[in-house]
Scaffold this active site. Structure first.
Site, PDB file in Angstrom:
ATOM      1  N   HIS A  39      -9.182   5.730   1.448  1.00  7.78           N
ATOM      2  CA  HIS A  39      -9.836   3.795   1.785  1.00  7.78           C
ATOM      3  C   HIS A  39      -8.625   2.587   1.366  1.00  7.78           C
ATOM      4  O   HIS A  39      -9.541   1.300   2.077  1.00  7.78           O
ATOM      5  CB  HIS A  39     -10.741   3.815   0.710  1.00  7.78           C
ATOM      6  CG  HIS A  39     -11.782   5.290   2.155  1.00  7.78           C
ATOM      7  ND1 HIS A  39     -12.043   6.192   1.530  1.00  7.78           N
ATOM      8  CD2 HIS A  39     -12.774   4.718   3.242  1.00  7.78           C
ATOM      9  CE1 HIS A  39     -12.889   6.253   2.448  1.00  7.78           C
ATOM     10  NE2 HIS A  39     -13.330   5.650   3.571  1.00  7.78           N
ATOM     11  N   TYR A  66     -18.388  -3.842   5.269  1.00  6.90           N
ATOM     12  CA  TYR A  66     -18.290  -2.289   4.979  1.00  6.90           C
ATOM     13  C   TYR A  66     -17.588  -2.121   3.605  1.00  6.90           C
ATOM     14  O   TYR A  66     -16.942  -2.438   3.276  1.00  6.90           O
ATOM     15  CB  TYR A  66     -17.509  -1.594   5.804  1.00  6.90           C
ATOM     16  CG  TYR A  66     -17.996  -0.178   5.899  1.00  6.90           C
ATOM     17  CD1 TYR A  66     -18.954   0.680   5.365  1.00  6.90           C
ATOM     18  CD2 TYR A  66     -17.592   0.638   7.197  1.00  6.90           C
ATOM     19  CE1 TYR A  66     -19.183   1.742   5.247  1.00  6.90           C
ATOM     20  CE2 TYR A  66     -17.772   1.605   7.436  1.00  6.90           C
ATOM     21  CZ  TYR A  66     -18.196   2.657   6.524  1.00  6.90           C
ATOM     22  OH  TYR A  66     -18.970   4.717   6.451  1.00  6.90           O
ATOM     23  N   TYR A  98     -10.264  10.283  -2.330  1.00  8.14           N
ATOM     24  CA  TYR A  98     -10.710   9.712  -1.605  1.00  8.14           C
ATOM     25  C   TYR A  98     -11.008   8.080  -1.300  1.00  8.14           C
ATOM     26  O   TYR A  98     -10.613   6.892  -0.714  1.00  8.14           O
ATOM     27  CB  TYR A  98     -12.526   9.661  -1.931  1.00  8.14           C
ATOM     28  CG  TYR A  98     -13.169   8.947  -1.209  1.00  8.14           C
ATOM     29  CD1 TYR A  98     -14.121   9.704   0.285  1.00  8.14           C
ATOM     30  CD2 TYR A  98     -13.883   8.329  -1.018  1.00  8.14           C
ATOM     31  CE1 TYR A  98     -14.516   9.274   1.377  1.00  8.14           C
ATOM     32  CE2 TYR A  98     -14.911   7.153  -0.200  1.00  8.14           C
ATOM     33  CZ  TYR A  98     -15.384   7.888   0.633  1.00  8.14           C
ATOM     34  OH  TYR A  98     -15.961   7.378   2.065  1.00  8.14           O
ATOM     35  N   TRP A 141      -9.658  10.277  11.833  1.00 10.53           N
ATOM     36  CA  TRP A 141      -9.749  10.202  10.445  1.00 10.53           C
ATOM     37  C   TRP A 141     -10.951  11.096   9.758  1.00 10.53           C
ATOM     38  O   TRP A 141     -10.682  11.159   8.885  1.00 10.53           O
ATOM     39  CB  TRP A 141     -10.707   8.757  10.297  1.00 10.53           C
ATOM     40  CG  TRP A 141     -11.328   7.809   8.990  1.00 10.53           C
ATOM     41  CD1 TRP A 141     -12.940   7.908   8.498  1.00 10.53           C
ATOM     42  CD2 TRP A 141     -10.345   7.691   8.326  1.00 10.53           C
ATOM     43  NE1 TRP A 141     -12.766   7.913   6.750  1.00 10.53           N
ATOM     44  CE2 TRP A 141     -11.554   7.759   7.019  1.00 10.53           C
ATOM     45  CE3 TRP A 141      -9.081   7.630   7.746  1.00 10.53           C
ATOM     46  CZ2 TRP A 141     -10.439   6.899   5.137  1.00 10.53           C
ATOM     47  CZ3 TRP A 141      -8.766   6.921   7.017  1.00 10.53           C
ATOM     48  CH2 TRP A 141      -9.427   6.395   5.714  1.00 10.53           C
ATOM     49  N   TRP A 142     -11.689  11.465  10.933  1.00 13.84           N
ATOM     50  CA  TRP A 142     -13.251  12.301  10.054  1.00 13.84           C
ATOM     51  C   TRP A 142     -11.715  13.849  10.139  1.00 13.84           C
ATOM     52  O   TRP A 142     -12.457  15.097   8.394  1.00 13.84           O
ATOM     53  CB  TRP A 142     -14.127  12.727  10.977  1.00 13.84           C
ATOM     54  CG  TRP A 142     -15.352  11.923  11.553  1.00 13.84           C
ATOM     55  CD1 TRP A 142     -15.592  10.619  10.384  1.00 13.84           C
ATOM     56  CD2 TRP A 142     -16.107  11.884  12.322  1.00 13.84           C
ATOM     57  NE1 TRP A 142     -16.496   9.954  10.554  1.00 13.84           N
ATOM     58  CE2 TRP A 142     -17.002  10.648  12.206  1.00 13.84           C
ATOM     59  CE3 TRP A 142     -16.440  12.486  13.212  1.00 13.84           C
ATOM     60  CZ2 TRP A 142     -18.023  10.477  13.080  1.00 13.84           C
ATOM     61  CZ3 TRP A 142     -17.495  12.363  13.933  1.00 13.84           C
ATOM     62  CH2 TRP A 142     -18.177  11.212  14.438  1.00 13.84           C
TER      63      TRP A 142
END
Length: 104
Positions: A22, A41, A18, A76-77
């Protein structure tokens, strides 16, 4: 600006992947976030519970919500679905958090 915070959940053993994904966030995804009014963000991980805590600033709720309909967001999801709890459309299971304190 509107501050938003929400939580999501990783699957066990997916923490490093993960973070890697990112760290290498696609340029098109970065651009989409900015194009739809997302700024500043951050995502944090509680390693004991595998809960992700995200916070960002947005310019407008409706504009931000519309980002979910973009092709790059859906892509992306789909790419992240193997790492975390998702809904049937592969969007992350996300719970909005209620602000209780802010100090500027």
């Amino acid at each position: 600006m509107i501050r938003k915070a929400f939580k999501m959940k990783l699957y066990p053993g997916k923490e490093a992947e993960y973070k890697r994904r990112h760290d290498e966030l696609w340029p098109q995804m970065k651009q989409m976030i900015h194009d739809y009014g997302g700024h500043d963000y951050s995502i944090f991980l509680d390693p004991e519970t595998l809960t992700l805590f995200a916070v960002l600033q947005i310019e407008d709720e409706e504009r931000w919500a519309a980002s979910a309909q973009t092709e790059i967001c859906r892509k992306w999801w789909d790419s992240m679905a193997e790492l975390m709890e998702t809904n049937p459309d592969n969007s992350p299971v996300s719970v909005d958090l209620i602000p209780v304190f802010y100090l500027k």
